[in-house]
Design a protein around this motif. Structure first.
Motif, PDB file in Angstrom:
ATOM      1  N   PHE A 422       1.320   7.339  -3.757  1.00  0.00           N
ATOM      2  CA  PHE A 422       1.306   8.710  -4.252  1.00  0.00           C
ATOM      3  C   PHE A 422       1.555   9.660  -3.073  1.00  0.00           C
ATOM      4  O   PHE A 422       1.169   9.375  -1.939  1.00  0.00           O
ATOM      5  N   GLN A 423       2.181  10.798  -3.365  1.00  0.00           N
ATOM      6  CA  GLN A 423       2.563  11.738  -2.302  1.00  0.00           C
ATOM      7  C   GLN A 423       1.370  12.529  -1.788  1.00  0.00           C
ATOM      8  O   GLN A 423       0.426  12.801  -2.528  1.00  0.00           O
ATOM      9  N   ASN A 424       1.477  12.942  -0.544  1.00  0.00           N
ATOM     10  CA  ASN A 424       0.538  13.899   0.057  1.00  0.00           C
ATOM     11  C   ASN A 424      -0.906  13.431   0.034  1.00  0.00           C
ATOM     12  O   ASN A 424      -1.819  14.243  -0.100  1.00  0.00           O
ATOM     13  N   THR A 425      -1.127  12.169   0.114  1.00  0.00           N
ATOM     14  CA  THR A 425      -2.503  11.678   0.170  1.00  0.00           C
ATOM     15  C   THR A 425      -2.527  10.327   0.873  1.00  0.00           C
ATOM     16  O   THR A 425      -1.537   9.586   0.829  1.00  0.00           O
ATOM     17  N   ASN A 426      -3.626  10.046   1.519  1.00  0.00           N
ATOM     18  CA  ASN A 426      -3.837   8.689   2.010  1.00  0.00           C
ATOM     19  C   ASN A 426      -4.327   7.821   0.866  1.00  0.00           C
ATOM     20  O   ASN A 426      -4.637   8.317  -0.205  1.00  0.00           O
ATOM     21  N   GLU A 427      -4.411   6.541   1.148  1.00  0.00           N
ATOM     22  CA  GLU A 427      -5.015   5.654   0.181  1.00  0.00           C
ATOM     23  C   GLU A 427      -6.436   5.344   0.623  1.00  0.00           C
ATOM     24  O   GLU A 427      -6.678   5.066   1.786  1.00  0.00           O
ATOM     25  N   ALA A 428      -7.357   5.425  -0.328  1.00  0.00           N
ATOM     26  CA  ALA A 428      -8.730   5.040  -0.034  1.00  0.00           C
ATOM     27  C   ALA A 428      -9.024   3.765  -0.807  1.00  0.00           C
ATOM     28  O   ALA A 428      -8.730   3.677  -1.992  1.00  0.00           O
TER      29      ALA A 428
END
Ligand code: ZN
Length: 470
Positions: A422-428
């Motif tokens: 997904f754009q504009n986010t890190n993955e948690a």
């Protein structure tokens, strides 16, 4: 999280050649290892057939139907077809293909009929499909690949009102693009060819028709997309035509009948049919078009991730039960279980959480990790983390803590960060590893960091619901 498919290549059975000294060797072809009963093949095939009939355009023209049915029934009378309740339907589809479901329903594309020059060529393909049924290749394949989950399903403990197919769909085993029920190994293809040749001969069709048709398809496969689908669901064995020709030489010499029906007339009828609007595949139902090899990669689910909007992929709070011999846990009831071919691991997500390149942006990966030595939760967790980092180079482990599940099992939670599709986010992500007699059970929960607040309650519920049978 970039997912790499694991490829189980365990051949559980080998065929022995007939031990006759002087006679030329005909291969002894028999059904392989199977966890399903023959009745379950039949029941499952009926259930899938009704899905196929909803999704594909089964044609009504009785002249076309009778033409194919007569060929099929003549072949099905062979003792080698093993008395399954075969049915032969025709679907309006331009691609050159035919497929059979476990227990006997077969479907022939109109494109296959128009591509054939003789009735014997069509008989060749139908005899090959009948052989897949008689040799139980679909359920053999599913049996080999799903050893962890299947015994519980087939024992009936989990059979809900969706029947066998409904239960299998829950496990990600369905009629999807990579369906185990529909896509066979090259060995299986080769066996279906050889048995098909014998069936044709018994039924009085000249088996050379099969070799001719394969040759024709091979010649066309570079040029035409109509053929590619056939080879996607029927991988081409090496030297296919030569093997078919060699098999024919082993058969007793006999007189074959010429074509009995007017194939030219039937082809004209098909060509005169009005074009159909293409039925839309139904995303998210785990059952796409039942031909192998196109489109979605994840057990029949069409990836539908939208990089700019994770909201469609969010978990609901309602839980559904995942249950196998090895573990049970709850998962969001708007997500689906997708089995990899190696069902040591399943992926659970909304189609909107998966991307066409195989990346999972929102969802859960759960599986069993076998200890190399004696089960040891800490060591096994460290080993598992290294394995995940190999699958996804961008993954960075963070803090971890030991805790106890409500069911009493010891567990470790490890935070991970990575690159989100997904754009504009890190993955948690959080990796929860739980002690298990086989090593450990793990659940990797993945969300875009920007949406973690929405994911957390459902993730907590899932973790709390993990139960390892003792
Ligand atoms: Zn095949």
């Amino acid at each position: 999280m970039r997912l790499f498919r694991s490829i189980p290549l365990i051949t559980l059975f080998a065929f022995a050649a007939l031990a006759q000294k002087d006679a030329p060797k005909a291969k002894n072809i028999k059904p392989g290892f199977n966890l399903f009963s023959k009745d379950q093949d039949v029941q499952m095939g009926r259930e899938y057939a009704s899905q196929v009939e909803q999704q594909m355009a089964v044609i009504k023209d009785e002249q076309i139907n009778a033409f194919v049915r007569n060929i099929g029934e003549r072949l099905a009378k062979s003792s080698l077809a093993d008395k399954y309740p075969y049915t032969f339907k025709v679907v309006q589809e331009k691609s050159i293909n035919a497929f059979a479901l476990p227990g006997g329903p077969t479907f022939t594309h109109t494109g296959l009929i128009t591509a054939a020059d003789t009735e014997a060529q069509i008989a060749g393909v139908l005899a090959h499909e009948i052989s897949h049924v008689a040799l139980r290749h679909g359920t053999n394949q599913a049996s080999k690949a799903n050893l962890m989950q299947l015994p519980a399903v087939l024992g009936g403990a989990m059979l809900g009102n969706g029947g066998i197919t409904g239960t299998l769909a829950q496990l990600g085993i369905g009629l999807g693009a990579n369906s185990l029920i529909m896509k066979f190994s090259r060995n299986a293809e080769s066996d279906a060819d050889l048995l098909g040749v014998r069936i044709m001969s018994e039924a009085g069709y000249n088996p050379i028709g099969m070799a001719q048709f394969f040759e024709k398809l091979q010649a066309e496969s570079g040029k035409s997309s109509r053929v590619q689908e056939f080879f996607a669901s029927h991988p081409n064995p090496d030297n296919r035509v030569k093997k078919v020709q060699a098999e024919i030489l082993l058969l007793p010499a006999r007189q074959y009948q010429n074509d009995t029906a007017d194939i030219t007339r039937v082809k004209a009828l098909i060509q005169g049919m009005p074009e159909l609007p293409k039925p839309k595949p139904q995303p998210g139902q785990g059952q796409g078009q039942p031909q192998g090899g196109q489109g979605g990669q994840q057990g029949g689910v069409q990836p539908g991730g939208n990089p700019s909007n994770p909201s469609a992929a969010r978990p609901s709070r309602g839980l559904r039960e995942f249950q196998s011999r090895a573990v049970s846990f709850g998962y969001p009831d708007n997500w689906q279980v997708m089995g990899d071919q190696n069902a040591q691991e399943v992926m659970i997500a909304s189609p909107s959480g998966i991307f066409a390149n195989g990346a999972i942006g929102y969802g859960v990966i759960a599986g069993l990790h076998q200890s190399r030595n004696r089960p040891n939760l800490q060591n096994d967790t460290a080993e598992l983390l290294r394995a995940f980092q190999q699958r996804d180079q961008g993954l960075r482990p963070g803090a971890s803590k030991a805790f106890r599940l409500p069911s009493g099992s010891n567990a470790i939670a490890t935070r991970l960060q990575g690159q989100s599709p997904f754009q504009n986010t890190n993955e948690a992500a959080v990796l929860v590893s739980v002690e298990h007699p086989a090593g450990l059970f793990y659940m990797l929960l993945i969300a875009p960091e920007s949406d973690l607040g929405n994911a957390q309650p459902a993730f907590d519920q899932m973790i709390d619901s993990i139960r390892i049978p003792r």
